[in-house]
Motif scaffolding. Structure first.
Motif, PDB file in Angstrom:
ATOM      1  N   PHE A  66       0.832  -1.201   0.000  1.00  0.00           N
ATOM      2  CA  PHE A  66       0.000   0.000   0.000  1.00  0.00           C
ATOM      3  C   PHE A  66       0.866   1.249   0.000  1.00  0.00           C
ATOM      4  O   PHE A  66       2.036   1.217   0.379  1.00  0.00           O
ATOM      5  CB  PHE A  66      -0.938   0.001   1.207  1.00  0.00           C
ATOM      6  N   GLU A  67       0.271   2.359  -0.442  1.00  0.00           N
ATOM      7  CA  GLU A  67       0.947   3.654  -0.483  1.00  0.00           C
ATOM      8  C   GLU A  67       0.061   4.693   0.191  1.00  0.00           C
ATOM      9  O   GLU A  67      -1.001   5.045  -0.337  1.00  0.00           O
ATOM     10  CB  GLU A  67       1.231   4.076  -1.931  1.00  0.00           C
ATOM     11  N   PRO A  68       0.464   5.194   1.367  1.00  0.00           N
ATOM     12  CA  PRO A  68      -0.297   6.288   1.993  1.00  0.00           C
ATOM     13  C   PRO A  68      -0.065   7.593   1.260  1.00  0.00           C
ATOM     14  O   PRO A  68       1.076   7.918   0.904  1.00  0.00           O
ATOM     15  CB  PRO A  68       0.283   6.333   3.419  1.00  0.00           C
ATOM     16  N   MET A  69      -1.155   8.337   1.015  1.00  0.00           N
ATOM     17  CA  MET A  69      -1.052   9.603   0.294  1.00  0.00           C
ATOM     18  C   MET A  69      -2.004  10.605   0.932  1.00  0.00           C
ATOM     19  O   MET A  69      -3.207  10.519   0.746  1.00  0.00           O
ATOM     20  CB  MET A  69      -1.410   9.406  -1.190  1.00  0.00           C
ATOM     21  N   TRP A  70      -1.428  11.533   1.703  1.00  0.00           N
ATOM     22  CA  TRP A  70      -2.207  12.563   2.385  1.00  0.00           C
ATOM     23  C   TRP A  70      -3.336  11.940   3.202  1.00  0.00           C
ATOM     24  O   TRP A  70      -3.093  11.211   4.138  1.00  0.00           O
ATOM     25  CB  TRP A  70      -2.721  13.604   1.386  1.00  0.00           C
ATOM     26  N   ASP A  71      -4.602  12.216   2.845  1.00  0.00           N
ATOM     27  CA  ASP A  71      -5.723  11.735   3.643  1.00  0.00           C
ATOM     28  C   ASP A  71      -6.334  10.460   3.076  1.00  0.00           C
ATOM     29  O   ASP A  71      -7.472  10.107   3.393  1.00  0.00           O
ATOM     30  CB  ASP A  71      -6.807  12.819   3.738  1.00  0.00           C
ATOM     31  N   GLU A  72      -5.577   9.732   2.216  1.00  0.00           N
ATOM     32  CA  GLU A  72      -6.078   8.483   1.661  1.00  0.00           C
ATOM     33  C   GLU A  72      -4.941   7.501   1.484  1.00  0.00           C
ATOM     34  O   GLU A  72      -3.764   7.847   1.655  1.00  0.00           O
ATOM     35  CB  GLU A  72      -6.790   8.716   0.327  1.00  0.00           C
ATOM     36  N   CYS A  73      -5.311   6.277   1.167  1.00  0.00           N
ATOM     37  CA  CYS A  73      -4.321   5.221   0.986  1.00  0.00           C
ATOM     38  C   CYS A  73      -4.691   4.434  -0.271  1.00  0.00           C
ATOM     39  O   CYS A  73      -5.860   4.111  -0.493  1.00  0.00           O
ATOM     40  CB  CYS A  73      -4.305   4.303   2.214  1.00  0.00           C
ATOM     41  N   VAL A  74      -3.697   4.134  -1.099  1.00  0.00           N
ATOM     42  CA  VAL A  74      -3.917   3.361  -2.318  1.00  0.00           C
ATOM     43  C   VAL A  74      -3.288   1.986  -2.150  1.00  0.00           C
ATOM     44  O   VAL A  74      -2.106   1.875  -1.819  1.00  0.00           O
ATOM     45  CB  VAL A  74      -3.301   4.071  -3.542  1.00  0.00           C
ATOM     46  N   ILE A  75      -4.086   0.945  -2.361  1.00  0.00           N
ATOM     47  CA  ILE A  75      -3.562  -0.416  -2.343  1.00  0.00           C
ATOM     48  C   ILE A  75      -3.001  -0.715  -3.724  1.00  0.00           C
ATOM     49  O   ILE A  75      -3.713  -0.704  -4.718  1.00  0.00           O
ATOM     50  CB  ILE A  75      -4.654  -1.435  -1.985  1.00  0.00           C
ATOM     51  N   LYS A  76      -1.697  -0.973  -3.788  1.00  0.00           N
ATOM     52  CA  LYS A  76      -1.044  -1.292  -5.047  1.00  0.00           C
ATOM     53  C   LYS A  76      -1.271  -2.754  -5.429  1.00  0.00           C
ATOM     54  O   LYS A  76      -1.402  -3.080  -6.619  1.00  0.00           O
ATOM     55  CB  LYS A  76       0.458  -1.011  -4.944  1.00  0.00           C
ATOM     56  N   SER A  77      -1.272  -3.618  -4.439  1.00  0.00           N
ATOM     57  CA  SER A  77      -1.438  -5.046  -4.691  1.00  0.00           C
ATOM     58  C   SER A  77      -1.880  -5.726  -3.405  1.00  0.00           C
ATOM     59  O   SER A  77      -1.381  -5.392  -2.317  1.00  0.00           O
ATOM     60  CB  SER A  77      -0.131  -5.656  -5.191  1.00  0.00           C
ATOM     61  N   ILE A  78      -2.800  -6.669  -3.523  1.00  0.00           N
ATOM     62  CA  ILE A  78      -3.249  -7.446  -2.369  1.00  0.00           C
ATOM     63  C   ILE A  78      -3.631  -8.835  -2.864  1.00  0.00           C
ATOM     64  O   ILE A  78      -4.225  -8.984  -3.942  1.00  0.00           O
ATOM     65  CB  ILE A  78      -4.429  -6.766  -1.635  1.00  0.00           C
ATOM     66  N   PHE A  79      -3.265  -9.852  -2.096  1.00  0.00           N
ATOM     67  CA  PHE A  79      -3.543 -11.225  -2.536  1.00  0.00           C
ATOM     68  C   PHE A  79      -3.561 -12.163  -1.338  1.00  0.00           C
ATOM     69  O   PHE A  79      -2.763 -12.030  -0.413  1.00  0.00           O
ATOM     70  CB  PHE A  79      -2.492 -11.710  -3.527  1.00  0.00           C
ATOM     71  N   SER A  80      -4.476 -13.127  -1.386  1.00  0.00           N
ATOM     72  CA  SER A  80      -4.503 -14.229  -0.434  1.00  0.00           C
ATOM     73  C   SER A  80      -4.798 -15.513  -1.192  1.00  0.00           C
ATOM     74  O   SER A  80      -5.607 -15.510  -2.133  1.00  0.00           O
ATOM     75  CB  SER A  80      -5.569 -14.011   0.643  1.00  0.00           C
TER      76      SER A  80
END
Length: 257
Positions: A66-80
Motif C-alpha cells: 500500500f501507499e499512503p497519500m495525504w488523507d487516503e491510501c492506495v492499495i497497489k497489490s493485495i492477494f490471499s
C-alpha cells in the motif's frame, strides 16, 4: 490462527512466491518486485514499511502493498491464497491508517464479492475495448492534418516530462485523482511495458493539443492516456490522434490492439 508480519529478508522468498500469484485475485495488482528491483537501499527500507505479509499458522498465505497519500491510501497489490473475505480484511486492517482506501480492480468471478463484503464501493469504471486484425485507413488523414496545421511528435526523454505532466493533469483532473509528477514518468520509463515509439504528442502549430501512449503487456499493445486539451476538444483531434496511434502499430506489424 492468522498473523500479519512485516516484510524482511527472512520472508522475501515467500513474498516473491505470493507476488507471482497476485493476478489470480486481480489482473490489476501491481508487481511489487518490478518496483523493488528499481529502488536503492534507502528506498527499499522505506518500501518494506508499506508491505505486510499474512501468516496462517506457519504458512505465508497473503500480502498487501500500500501507499499512503495525504488523507487516503492506495492499495497497489493485495492477494490471499484463500478465496474468502477474512484474510483480506486482516491485511487491510494491518494498514492502520485513517481515511479513504482506494484500489483498482478488474472484475473476475469472486473478487468484487469479497471487496463488497469488506465495505468497498465501486467509484468509477473502465471498459476495455479490443480491435482485431485492423488496417490503417489513410483516407483524408493527411488532408485533415494539413488543413488544421496538426503534427505529431514523439516524447523526448529528459525534455518532455514536464509537458506530459501538464497535459495529463489538465485532461484528467479530478478531485480524487493524484496529479502525475515527473518522478512517476521516470519510473514508468524503467518498466517493461514502456514502448519507446508509443509516447506521442499532438501539436497544433507550435502548441501542444494532446497526448496518447502505447504500452505493451505480454506482447499485446494497449492505447492508453489518450487526451485532448479542453480548448481543442470537439474538433476531431482525438480521432486523428487515435488514427496515428493505429498507424504506429500497423507500421510495427501489430495485428490487434
Amino acid at each position: 490462527m492468522y498473523e500479519c508480519v512485516n516484510f524482511n529478508k527472512k520472508n522475501i522468498d515467500k513474498l516473491w512466491e505470493l507476488n507471482s500469484l497476485r493476478t489470480q485475485f486481480n489482473e490489476e495488482n501491481q508487481n511489487l518486485f518490478d518496483y523493488y528491483s528499481n529502488c536503492n537501499f534507502a528506498q527499499r527500507i522505506f518500501l518494506r514499511r508499506r508491505v505486510k505479509l499474512l501468516k496462517h499458522g506457519e504458512n505465508y498465505t497473503g500480502f498487501i502493498w500500500f501507499e499512503p497519500m495525504w488523507d487516503e491510501c492506495v492499495i497497489k497489490s493485495i492477494f490471499s491464497v484463500e478465496k474468502e473475505a477474512e484474510p483480506y480484511r486482516l491485511l487491510i486492517d494491518s494498514i492502520k491508517l485513517k481515511g479513504v482506501i482506494k484500489y483498482n480492480c478488474s472484475n473476475n468471478d469472486y473478487n468484487f464479492q469479497i471487496l463488497q463484503e469488506l465495505g468497498f464501493k465501486k467509484n468509477e469504471g473502465i471498459i476495455e475495448m479490443h480491435l482485431d486484425d485492423f488496417q490503417f485507413d489513410y483516407n483524408n488523414y493527411d488532408d485533415f492534418l494539413n488543413k488544421n496545421n496538426l503534427n505529431f511528435r514523439e516524447f523526448r526523454k529528459g525534455l518532455d516530462e514536464g509537458l506530459r505532466c501538464m497535459v495529463q493533469n489538465e485532461v484528467f483532473q479530478d478531485n480524487g485523482r493524484i496529479p502525475l509528477c515527473i518522478n512517476d514518468i521516470y519510473f514508468e520509463q524503467s518498466q517493461r511495458f514502456y514502448f519507446e515509439k508509443g509516447s506521442i504528442f499532438l501539436f497544433k502549430g507550435d502548441k501542444c493539443a494532446g497526448y496518447a501512449q502505447i504500452i505493451i503487456e505480454k506482447d499485446m499493445p494497449y492505447i492508453v492516456n489518450v487526451g485532448i486539451l479542453n480548448e481543442y476538444q470537439g474538433l476531431k483531434y482525438g480521432k486523428v490522434l487515435m488514427q496515428h496511434m493505429l498507424k504506429i502499430l500497423s507500421d510495427c506489424n501489430f495485428k490487434e490492439v
